[in-house]
Scaffold this motif. Sequence first.
Motif, PDB file in Angstrom:
ATOM      1  N   PHE A  55       0.824  -1.209   0.000  1.00 42.58           N
ATOM      2  CA  PHE A  55       0.000   0.000   0.000  1.00 42.58           C
ATOM      3  C   PHE A  55       0.859   1.260   0.000  1.00 42.58           C
ATOM      4  O   PHE A  55       0.599   2.207  -0.745  1.00 42.58           O
ATOM      5  CB  PHE A  55      -0.937   0.013   1.205  1.00 42.58           C
ATOM      6  CG  PHE A  55      -1.992  -1.048   1.174  1.00 42.58           C
ATOM      7  CD1 PHE A  55      -2.598  -1.426  -0.008  1.00 42.58           C
ATOM      8  CD2 PHE A  55      -2.383  -1.682   2.333  1.00 42.58           C
ATOM      9  CE1 PHE A  55      -3.573  -2.409  -0.042  1.00 42.58           C
ATOM     10  CE2 PHE A  55      -3.361  -2.662   2.318  1.00 42.58           C
ATOM     11  CZ  PHE A  55      -3.947  -3.027   1.136  1.00 42.58           C
ATOM     12  N   LEU A  56       1.900   1.274   0.829  1.00 42.29           N
ATOM     13  CA  LEU A  56       2.748   2.471   0.908  1.00 42.29           C
ATOM     14  C   LEU A  56       3.562   2.678  -0.363  1.00 42.29           C
ATOM     15  O   LEU A  56       3.702   3.817  -0.839  1.00 42.29           O
ATOM     16  CB  LEU A  56       3.671   2.380   2.125  1.00 42.29           C
ATOM     17  CG  LEU A  56       2.990   2.545   3.473  1.00 42.29           C
ATOM     18  CD1 LEU A  56       3.957   2.252   4.606  1.00 42.29           C
ATOM     19  CD2 LEU A  56       2.417   3.944   3.613  1.00 42.29           C
ATOM     20  N   ILE A  57       4.096   1.602  -0.924  1.00 40.86           N
ATOM     21  CA  ILE A  57       4.880   1.728  -2.156  1.00 40.86           C
ATOM     22  C   ILE A  57       3.992   2.180  -3.310  1.00 40.86           C
ATOM     23  O   ILE A  57       4.377   3.054  -4.100  1.00 40.86           O
ATOM     24  CB  ILE A  57       5.593   0.392  -2.471  1.00 40.86           C
ATOM     25  CG1 ILE A  57       6.709   0.157  -1.456  1.00 40.86           C
ATOM     26  CG2 ILE A  57       6.135   0.374  -3.883  1.00 40.86           C
ATOM     27  CD1 ILE A  57       7.298  -1.231  -1.494  1.00 40.86           C
ATOM     28  N   THR A  58       2.785   1.623  -3.398  1.00 41.40           N
ATOM     29  CA  THR A  58       1.866   2.031  -4.465  1.00 41.40           C
ATOM     30  C   THR A  58       1.452   3.485  -4.309  1.00 41.40           C
ATOM     31  O   THR A  58       1.388   4.224  -5.299  1.00 41.40           O
ATOM     32  CB  THR A  58       0.627   1.119  -4.477  1.00 41.40           C
ATOM     33  OG1 THR A  58       1.060  -0.242  -4.558  1.00 41.40           O
ATOM     34  CG2 THR A  58      -0.276   1.431  -5.643  1.00 41.40           C
ATOM     35  N   THR A  59       1.182   3.903  -3.079  1.00 39.95           N
ATOM     36  CA  THR A  59       0.826   5.308  -2.841  1.00 39.95           C
ATOM     37  C   THR A  59       1.957   6.236  -3.247  1.00 39.95           C
ATOM     38  O   THR A  59       1.739   7.244  -3.928  1.00 39.95           O
ATOM     39  CB  THR A  59       0.474   5.531  -1.358  1.00 39.95           C
ATOM     40  OG1 THR A  59      -0.577   4.655  -0.992  1.00 39.95           O
ATOM     41  CG2 THR A  59       0.044   6.959  -1.112  1.00 39.95           C
ATOM     42  N   GLY A  60       3.172   5.903  -2.853  1.00 43.72           N
ATOM     43  CA  GLY A  60       4.319   6.729  -3.221  1.00 43.72           C
ATOM     44  C   GLY A  60       4.542   6.780  -4.719  1.00 43.72           C
ATOM     45  O   GLY A  60       4.850   7.841  -5.278  1.00 43.72           O
ATOM     46  N   ALA A  61       4.374   5.635  -5.386  1.00 49.59           N
ATOM     47  CA  ALA A  61       4.546   5.609  -6.843  1.00 49.59           C
ATOM     48  C   ALA A  61       3.482   6.457  -7.539  1.00 49.59           C
ATOM     49  O   ALA A  61       3.781   7.200  -8.477  1.00 49.59           O
ATOM     50  CB  ALA A  61       4.488   4.174  -7.348  1.00 49.59           C
ATOM     51  N   LEU A  62       2.251   6.383  -7.049  1.00 57.20           N
ATOM     52  CA  LEU A  62       1.185   7.178  -7.664  1.00 57.20           C
ATOM     53  C   LEU A  62       1.377   8.673  -7.425  1.00 57.20           C
ATOM     54  O   LEU A  62       1.085   9.488  -8.306  1.00 57.20           O
ATOM     55  CB  LEU A  62      -0.182   6.721  -7.133  1.00 57.20           C
ATOM     56  CG  LEU A  62      -0.654   5.373  -7.654  1.00 57.20           C
ATOM     57  CD1 LEU A  62      -1.888   4.910  -6.904  1.00 57.20           C
ATOM     58  CD2 LEU A  62      -0.929   5.449  -9.145  1.00 57.20           C
ATOM     59  N   ILE A  63       1.880   9.031  -6.272  1.00 60.02           N
ATOM     60  CA  ILE A  63       2.167  10.448  -6.023  1.00 60.02           C
ATOM     61  C   ILE A  63       3.299  10.921  -6.927  1.00 60.02           C
ATOM     62  O   ILE A  63       3.263  12.019  -7.474  1.00 60.02           O
ATOM     63  CB  ILE A  63       2.495  10.684  -4.539  1.00 60.02           C
ATOM     64  CG1 ILE A  63       1.233  10.497  -3.695  1.00 60.02           C
ATOM     65  CG2 ILE A  63       3.062  12.083  -4.305  1.00 60.02           C
ATOM     66  CD1 ILE A  63       1.477  10.531  -2.212  1.00 60.02           C
ATOM     67  N   GLY A  64       4.308  10.069  -7.123  1.00 59.21           N
ATOM     68  CA  GLY A  64       5.389  10.409  -8.051  1.00 59.21           C
ATOM     69  C   GLY A  64       4.894  10.556  -9.478  1.00 59.21           C
ATOM     70  O   GLY A  64       5.293  11.465 -10.202  1.00 59.21           O
ATOM     71  N   ILE A  65       4.014   9.652  -9.890  1.00 58.87           N
ATOM     72  CA  ILE A  65       3.435   9.749 -11.237  1.00 58.87           C
ATOM     73  C   ILE A  65       2.604  11.019 -11.367  1.00 58.87           C
ATOM     74  O   ILE A  65       2.641  11.702 -12.392  1.00 58.87           O
ATOM     75  CB  ILE A  65       2.587   8.496 -11.540  1.00 58.87           C
ATOM     76  CG1 ILE A  65       3.491   7.276 -11.713  1.00 58.87           C
ATOM     77  CG2 ILE A  65       1.710   8.685 -12.761  1.00 58.87           C
ATOM     78  CD1 ILE A  65       2.745   5.959 -11.744  1.00 58.87           C
ATOM     79  N   ASN A  66       1.881  11.352 -10.308  1.00 58.04           N
ATOM     80  CA  ASN A  66       1.026  12.538 -10.349  1.00 58.04           C
ATOM     81  C   ASN A  66       1.833  13.828 -10.469  1.00 58.04           C
ATOM     82  O   ASN A  66       1.392  14.774 -11.105  1.00 58.04           O
ATOM     83  CB  ASN A  66       0.135  12.589  -9.107  1.00 58.04           C
ATOM     84  CG  ASN A  66      -1.107  13.398  -9.325  1.00 58.04           C
ATOM     85  OD1 ASN A  66      -1.424  13.783 -10.442  1.00 58.04           O
ATOM     86  ND2 ASN A  66      -1.823  13.643  -8.251  1.00 58.04           N
TER      87      ASN A  66
END
Length: 137
Positions: A55-66
């Motif tokens: 969950f944390l890695i996916t959240t961080g990746a999505l924030i980076g993509i955003n």
Amino acid sequence: FAVAFLYYGISFKISGFGVSIYVTQFIYSAIEVPAKILTFFVVDWIGRRNGQACFLITTGALIGINTAIPLEYSVLRTCVAVVAKGFSEAAFTTAFLYSAELFPTVLRKCLNSGNFTLHLCLKPLNARLISTSAVDS
């Protein structure tokens, strides 16, 4: 700290996407129910630690993509932020489940009561009063 920082950071950045803040707030609220259901299945499937990490890695990746998406694509940025909010909610739920399992029931009751919190706030003052009264006598 990191889970709350992600969760509230995404939640409070609601006006920066160029879409109506009311619609965005509604979608942010609506994503929490599927996130909690997802948390139940993921924790049951791969466990609490691995689920929290995912969950944390996916959240961080999505924030980076955003951050890499141009500002002109406000709808796309909002969609990515909503999915990131869902995963951060899942991480928050997992952390809450873990903290409920970590402490015994008696300690949880004591920590959540207002008397214990007031006691923690007044403890330094009591120590100061005791030390000055011992010096005066």
